[in-house]
Design a protein around this motif. Structure first.
Motif, PDB file in Angstrom:
ATOM      1  N   SER A  67      11.157 -17.806   4.298  1.00 44.53           N
ATOM      2  CA  SER A  67      12.350 -17.077   4.738  1.00 44.53           C
ATOM      3  C   SER A  67      12.161 -16.389   6.080  1.00 44.53           C
ATOM      4  N   GLU A  68      10.908 -16.252   6.550  1.00 45.46           N
ATOM      5  CA  GLU A  68      10.661 -15.608   7.834  1.00 45.46           C
ATOM      6  C   GLU A  68      10.085 -16.565   8.864  1.00 45.46           C
ATOM      7  N   ALA A  69       9.987 -17.838   8.505  1.00 42.46           N
ATOM      8  CA  ALA A  69       9.373 -18.802   9.417  1.00 42.46           C
ATOM      9  C   ALA A  69      10.152 -18.959  10.716  1.00 42.46           C
ATOM     10  N   HIS A  70      11.446 -18.601  10.710  1.00 44.06           N
ATOM     11  CA  HIS A  70      12.271 -18.736  11.906  1.00 44.06           C
ATOM     12  C   HIS A  70      12.309 -17.459  12.737  1.00 44.06           C
ATOM     13  N   LEU A  71      11.652 -16.389  12.276  1.00 42.51           N
ATOM     14  CA  LEU A  71      11.687 -15.096  12.966  1.00 42.51           C
ATOM     15  C   LEU A  71      10.473 -14.973  13.884  1.00 42.51           C
ATOM     16  N   PRO A  72      10.682 -14.891  15.182  1.00 43.21           N
ATOM     17  CA  PRO A  72       9.553 -14.811  16.118  1.00 43.21           C
ATOM     18  C   PRO A  72       8.665 -13.596  15.844  1.00 43.21           C
ATOM     19  N   PHE A  73       7.375 -13.839  15.745  1.00 40.50           N
ATOM     20  CA  PHE A  73       6.352 -12.804  15.592  1.00 40.50           C
ATOM     21  C   PHE A  73       6.457 -12.026  14.284  1.00 40.50           C
ATOM     22  N   ALA A  74       7.147 -12.564  13.275  1.00 41.65           N
ATOM     23  CA  ALA A  74       7.256 -11.860  11.993  1.00 41.65           C
ATOM     24  C   ALA A  74       5.874 -11.654  11.365  1.00 41.65           C
ATOM     25  N   GLY A  75       5.065 -12.690  11.365  1.00 40.36           N
ATOM     26  CA  GLY A  75       3.732 -12.583  10.784  1.00 40.36           C
ATOM     27  C   GLY A  75       2.822 -11.651  11.576  1.00 40.36           C
ATOM     28  N   LEU A  76       2.963 -11.655  12.898  1.00 45.05           N
ATOM     29  CA  LEU A  76       2.141 -10.787  13.738  1.00 45.05           C
ATOM     30  C   LEU A  76       2.487  -9.326  13.469  1.00 45.05           C
ATOM     31  N   HIS A  77       3.777  -9.041  13.281  1.00 42.73           N
ATOM     32  CA  HIS A  77       4.208  -7.675  12.970  1.00 42.73           C
ATOM     33  C   HIS A  77       3.524  -7.179  11.699  1.00 42.73           C
ATOM     34  N   GLN A  78       3.457  -8.037  10.691  1.00 43.94           N
ATOM     35  CA  GLN A  78       2.824  -7.659   9.426  1.00 43.94           C
ATOM     36  C   GLN A  78       1.339  -7.382   9.619  1.00 43.94           C
ATOM     37  N   MET A  79       0.660  -8.231  10.375  1.00 42.73           N
ATOM     38  CA  MET A  79      -0.783  -8.083  10.536  1.00 42.73           C
ATOM     39  C   MET A  79      -1.156  -6.863  11.365  1.00 42.73           C
ATOM     40  N   LEU A  80      -0.419  -6.600  12.446  1.00 46.27           N
ATOM     41  CA  LEU A  80      -0.822  -5.553  13.379  1.00 46.27           C
ATOM     42  C   LEU A  80      -0.228  -4.189  13.075  1.00 46.27           C
ATOM     43  N   ARG A  81       0.694  -4.111  12.143  1.00 44.71           N
ATOM     44  CA  ARG A  81       1.365  -2.839  11.882  1.00 44.71           C
ATOM     45  C   ARG A  81       0.384  -1.675  11.651  1.00 44.71           C
ATOM     46  N   PRO A  82      -0.716  -1.871  10.890  1.00 48.18           N
ATOM     47  CA  PRO A  82      -1.625  -0.729  10.674  1.00 48.18           C
ATOM     48  C   PRO A  82      -2.339  -0.241  11.927  1.00 48.18           C
ATOM     49  N   VAL A  83      -2.407  -1.069  12.980  1.00 51.32           N
ATOM     50  CA  VAL A  83      -3.141  -0.656  14.183  1.00 51.32           C
ATOM     51  C   VAL A  83      -2.226  -0.448  15.389  1.00 51.32           C
ATOM     52  N   MET A  84      -0.923  -0.517  15.177  1.00 52.46           N
ATOM     53  CA  MET A  84      -0.007  -0.374  16.308  1.00 52.46           C
ATOM     54  C   MET A  84      -0.038   1.014  16.928  1.00 52.46           C
ATOM     55  N   LYS A  85      -0.543   1.996  16.184  1.00 51.16           N
ATOM     56  CA  LYS A  85      -0.648   3.344  16.755  1.00 51.16           C
ATOM     57  C   LYS A  85      -1.607   3.379  17.937  1.00 51.16           C
ATOM     58  N   HIS A  86      -2.442   2.349  18.053  1.00 53.32           N
ATOM     59  CA  HIS A  86      -3.385   2.274  19.167  1.00 53.32           C
ATOM     60  C   HIS A  86      -2.854   1.434  20.328  1.00 53.32           C
ATOM     61  N   ALA A  87      -1.617   1.000  20.245  1.00 53.97           N
ATOM     62  CA  ALA A  87      -1.052   0.150  21.298  1.00 53.97           C
ATOM     63  C   ALA A  87      -1.008   0.864  22.641  1.00 53.97           C
TER      64      ALA A  87
END
Length: 212
Positions: A67-87
């Motif tokens: 259901s998210e295969a068509h959403l750009p960077f959906a998987g990346l959002h899930q993986m990086l969410r815990p470390v985005m505070k360091h962006a």
């Protein structure tokens, strides 16, 4: 490995994952767990994640879903969410591209390379604090842009204390390009292991039904 209680008949595969975690301070590793639906791929990488956390390792995860295969960077959002505070520690161009890609800033993503570099730098920065396990499940269902970023990162972790454990139902040529993985192919369980699972979950099952 605390998850071993619920994981039968996968001793050799568990040992290969354990070896990768044991060696993470010396070199990075990429492992790909292959097998049919329901054969135990998720249980195996979950066991690896449990072991990693027990050792104090950080674990970042993502999972491809149709259901998210068509959403750009959906998987990346899930993986990086815990470390985005360091962006904010990233170079400005990488930070802006990553925030735009993940919908956290009104920025057009004109340079996909900046997104990939930002992801790589974030996971490397996290790994500098302690070894890191990346788990990517069902990579055959990841959106294309996440798969491209994951492949970019995967090719560059050899010298970092990072283990990537991915799962897929089949070859990942389309999803992760020419990334070289150590493959763990899961086949059917032996009768003893299969029987142990049935006995653990349905101990009173009729013997005929159990055999079937």
């Amino acid at each position: 490995m605390r998850a071993d209680v619920h994981l039968h008949g996968r001793e050799s595969e568990k040992e290969r994952l354990r070896t990768a975690l044991d060696s993470v301070d010396e070199r990075g590793a990429r492992l790909l767990v292959l097998g049919d639906p329901g054969i135990g791929k998720s249980s195996l990488v979950a066991a690896a994640a449990t072991l990693a956390r027990g050792r104090g390792m950080a674990v970042l995860t993502t999972s491809g879903v149709p259901s998210e295969a068509h959403l750009p960077f959906a998987g990346l959002h899930q993986m990086l969410r815990p470390v985005m505070k360091h962006a904010d520690d990233l170079p400005a161009s990488q930070r802006d591209s990553l925030l735009g890609a993940l919908g956290q800033a009104d920025t057009d993503v004109d340079d996909p390379m900046s997104v990939a570099l930002a992801a790589l730098n974030l996971v490397r920065d996290r790994a500098a604090l302690g070894p890191l396990l990346l788990v990517a499940e069902d990579v055959h269902w990841l959106d294309r842009l996440t798969a491209e970023v994951l492949a970019f990162v995967a090719r560059r972790i050899d010298a970092d204390p990072i283990v990537l454990a991915a799962t897929s139902r089949g070859p990942v040529g389309e999803a992760l390009g020419d990334v070289e993985f150590e493959e763990l192919r899961l086949g059917p369980l032996e009768d003893d292991a299969g029987g142990a699972i049935i006995d653990a979950h349905a101990p009173g099952l009729d013997p005929t039904l159990r055999d079937r």
